[in-house]
Design an enzyme around this catalytic site. Structure first.
Site, PDB file in Angstrom:
ATOM      1  N   GLY A   1      -8.823  -1.579  11.135  1.00  0.00           N
ATOM      2  CA  GLY A   1      -7.957  -1.905  10.013  1.00  0.00           C
ATOM      3  C   GLY A   1      -6.540  -1.467  10.280  1.00  0.00           C
TER       4      GLY A   1
ATOM      5  CG  ASP B   1      -9.769  -0.978  -3.036  1.00  0.00           C
ATOM      6  OD1 ASP B   1      -9.631  -2.105  -3.561  1.00  0.00           O
ATOM      7  OD2 ASP B   1      -9.811  -0.815  -1.809  1.00  0.00           O
TER       8      ASP B   1
END
Length: 836
Positions: free
Chosen positions: A258, A371
């Site tokens: 990521g 999130d």
């Protein structure tokens, strides 16, 4: 003045800090007048051998000066976070690895000697605060004899007065010495090398003795060494150790990558426990490192069965290693992607119940996840639910996003977050409601809409609901409606939602997810075998595919890499199966996670080359007017991806010609179209003869597609939320003489011309002189719909009116911007209705 003098010194802005600091002592005199006492301290402070009182205070940057900024920051915090104690999560501490410019972590102890005797006639070797930035550096260089004499004199006084010393030790910058050697190394290699370059004798970092003053002798030197050791052990949180993690864990393979770094699957050498390790580059994210360290300390306090356990952190010179619990079942989103099936209601109830337990715990310790989505609701191999990818990863994502592009998508954001209002843990309840729809339908609401437009739609539209009213129970509908209450004050908390009947009546346990997890494991194993039979790379290249693609702990990834030469390389079945005709960006519809792992199990190069040639031929044949290989009833649609099932939708020949010609107006649509065209050209018009075994979709998805197609085929339209009534100016509909001499006749020439320009030009705000060069005739089906629909005619006429205003009227900058936005909204509306 006697009591205010230390405070006055602290309130002044400190000079730029040098690399090396030494001892400084501040003497204050209580007998002098205020004004004269201040002047004398600046010129020649007093000193006395018989000192009877010491005052110690911590000096950290410009504490008073920063107080106002801290108050401002506190006022901007959400109410939930404002209730945090001041020392929650650990205060800022001395960070030896931070840049010199970062002053938040550099502080030491300052000894203030108060002198109650009369003024001495002796000159003090100490000046006021500006000497902090000059004298230590000169003493370190040894280039100023006067400074050395003054320091020796101070040491003599110290021996008489007693042992005390103050210092701030800052290690030398070591980052510029190792850049060239690590360019070609992998992330893991660089991280290991960085760890091995550090001293791992224990949890303390050995300090360079040259960083302190070279003039200290005897007892002062011993005191300073003891204080150095004390500061080095307390400068890092207890949760961050200086040991080399490669000596404790065996790294098996990389799970994903990521923007913050890489995730690895590892095995504990002592206990054989499988863990996940995130390796984060500190050199890329230093601006948020203090927040990350404080977050790590707080995460160590999290202890709940529904929250991913953080097992520890290790810090090298340039890398931070975060060890956490490994969830072998992957995320809920990956589970649906692999099995190509949505979840049943009892499974959704179980996941929501466990997720609410974890959220209620986090909110009780003043922690907001921020999130929640299907990609961050993780499952163990036994089916237990864990909330992951919060805290450190979320803070890092926010830090990295300052210098990278937009990360993630806003489909799960609550309205108060988008409107930048104060928010608390109820934003997680909203996100869980969106995740419940995602689990029920395979994709979140508005999945086919561009993320930037989703921000607009969430704010002004009603809350989303489950589409199929009959399939789901009333309590499930009510649960979603309660979670998706737009007004935060009326929205229940996580603890209150645990009392809802939908989760209260759920009696199933972790075994409810076992069939899905087992089916997913079998599919992944089959995919891995197919990949090995088609391609023959090294085992390392294939190790990240198949079963490991979803194990990056909360990062949603496309779970199914392409298996055949005829397959589009970025297609993910479940992420595309619900995309309707109002898709604007076809390439971005379904990748909702913050990380994408691309599979490499593609076919041989010869097949790839032949596929590319076929795609080019098919795309060129479509855009010449009439497709060569397609019978009218089998033109592929942008949201139909079932290549095995015979087409259940019959399109008129006229519509098929329209579709193929309209495709030239959109690059994204053209990419999708010619990928599918290459498939059908190879296998003929019979789509069932293709070999795309892994791109089938369920009957439920096709039922929705049939329903949407029937709406479009009947000439009806779905509501267009981004078009306002004020965009349709009455003068555009009532006036026969429009500005610029544009005459409107009974046949609607103005509207037809506006639609022609929209069909031809990809830029809705391009000037008239640039249009007309690549004009194509308006498809007969579009022309027929325009002339037979008064609504479409009005929209096209209004578009022509606003374009004329934009092109021919003298507008101010604000007015021109508003006209551009109106033109864009009208173009989007017409493109959506006509499926251009």
């Amino acid at each position: 003045m006697d009591h205010n003098s230390p405070k006055s010194r602290r309130s002044r802005k400190p000079e730029p800090k040098p690399d090396i600091y030494s001892t400084f002592v501040v003497h204050s005199d209580s007998d002098s007048d205020q004004g004269r006492d201040r002047d004398k301290r600046k010129a020649k402070p007093e000193e006395d051998e018989n000192v009877d009182l010491y005052a110690t205070m911590v000096y950290k940057g410009d504490s008073d000066g920063e107080g106002e900024e801290d108050d401002d920051d506190d006022s901007m915090l959400p109410p939930l976070l404002k209730r945090l104690p001041k020392d929650f999560g650990g205060g800022a501490s001395l960070d030896y690895d931070d840049d010199d410019g970062d002053e938040s972590g550099d502080f030491g102890t300052m000894i203030v000697k108060t002198d109650r005797s009369s003024h001495s006639k002796k000159n003090s070797p100490y000046s006021s605060k500006p000497r902090m930035g000059v004298s230590p550096r000169r003493r370190a260089r040894g280039g100023d004899e006067e400074s050395s004499d003054e320091e020796d004199e101070e040491e003599d006084d110290d021996d008489d007065d007693g042992d005390y010393g103050t210092f701030v030790v800052k290690s030398k910058d070591k980052k510029g010495k190792k850049k060239d050697k690590e360019i070609d190394m992998t992330t893991m290699g660089r991280a290991v090398a960085s760890m091995q370059k550090s001293n791992f004798g224990g949890k303390t970092r050995k300090l360079d003795p040259s960083s302190s003053s070279s003039k200290l002798h005897g007892e002062d030197n011993r005191k300073m060494q003891q204080q150095n050791s004390k500061m080095s052990t307390t400068s890092l949180p207890d949760s961050i150790t200086r040991e080399d993690p490669t000596t404790k864990y065996e790294f098996l393979n990389e799970l994903g990558k990521g923007s913050y770094g890489s995730v690895y699957k590892a095995r504990d050498l002592k206990t054989s426990e499988i863990v996940a390790v995130k390796v984060i580059s500190l050199t890329e994210g230093e601006e948020g490192y203090e927040e990350i360290r404080g977050e790590i300390e707080m995460l160590q306090q999290c202890n709940h069965p529904n929250v991913v356990r953080y097992l520890g952190s290790y810090q090298g010179e340039d890398y931070l290693w975060i060890v956490m619990e490994y969830c072998g079942g992957g995320s809920v989103a990956d589970l649906m992607n692999v099995t190509e099936e949505a979840l049943e209601e009892y499974q959704i109830a179980y996941i929501c119940r466990e997720a609410l337990k974890g959220l209620a715990y986090l909110h009780s310790i003043y922690k907001v996840h921020r999130d929640i989505k299907g990609g961050n609701i993780l499952l163990t191999e036994q089916g237990e639910v864990k909330l992951g990818d919060f805290g450190v990863a979320a803070q890092l994502t926010r830090t990295m996003s300052k210098r990278n592009t937009f990360i993630g998508t806003p489909h799960w954001m609550a309205p108060e977050v988008i409107q930048e209002n104060r928010y608390d843990g109820k934003v997680d309840v909203w996100a869980l409601g969106v995740s419940a729809i995602e689990m029920a339908e395979g994709l979140p609401p508005r999945s086919s809409v561009h993320p930037m437009r989703v921000l607009f739609m969430i704010s002004i539209e009603p809350a989303p609901m489950l589409e199929d009213k009959e399939k789901w129970s009333l309590v499930f509908h009510d649960f979603v409606a309660k979670c998706l209450t737009k007004e935060p004050r009326l929205r229940p908390t996580a603890a209150e939602m645990l009392k809802h009947k939908f989760v209260e009546r759920c009696k199933t346990g972790a075994s409810a997810m076992s069939p899905k997890i087992e089916k997913s494991r079998q599919i992944r194993a089959t995919m891995a075998l197919q990949a090995q039979s088609v391609v023959a790379p090294s085992l390392e290249d294939t190790s990240t595919l198949g079963p490991k693609s979803s194990e990056e702990l909360g990062i949603t990834v496309p779970s199914k890499p392409p298996q055949n030469s005829t397959e589009a390389p970025l297609t993910s079945t479940l992420n595309r199966q619900h995309i309707t005709g109002n898709t604007v960006l076809a390439g971005e519809g379904g990748d909702f996670g913050t990380m994408i792992v691309h599979g490499e199990d593609e076919t041989e190069e010869s097949d790839s080359r032949s596929q590319l040639v076929r795609e080019k031929e098919s795309s060129s044949s479509q855009f010449e007017g009439v497709p060569r290989e397609f019978p009218g009833e089998e033109l592929p649609d942008s949201w139909i991806h079932d290549k095995k099932k015979p087409p259940a939708i019959d399109l008129p020949v006229e519509a098929s010609i329209s579709q193929s010609m309209q495709a030239s107006s959109s690059h994204e649509h053209r990419t999708k179209l010619h990928n599918i065209a290459g498939t059908q050209m190879e296998g003929g018009s019979d789509a069932s003869g293709s070999t795309l075994k892994n791109e089938t979709v369920g009957r439920k998805a096709f039922a929705l597609q049939d329903k949407l197609w029937s709406i479009y085929a009947a000439g009806n339209t779905v509501p267009i939320p981004f078009l306002r009534a004020t965009d349709i100016s009455p003068i555009a509909l009532l006036s026969e003489n429009m500005i610029g001499g544009m005459q409107q006749d009974g046949n609607g020439t103005v509207a037809v011309e506006a639609l022609q320009e929209l069909f031809t030009s990809s830029d809705p705000q391009s000037k008239k002189g640039r249009r007309g060069q690549n004009e194509m005739p308006l498809p007969p089906s579009v022309y027929q719909r325009l002339t037979t629909s008064s609504s479409l005619m009005n929209l096209a006429q209004v578009l022509a009116y606003h374009r004329a205003c934009y092109e021919e009227m003298p507008l101010q900058e604000l007015q021109a911007t508003q006209e551009q936005q109106t033109i864009q909204n009208l173009c989007d509306t017409l493109r959506t209705i006509l499926r251009l």
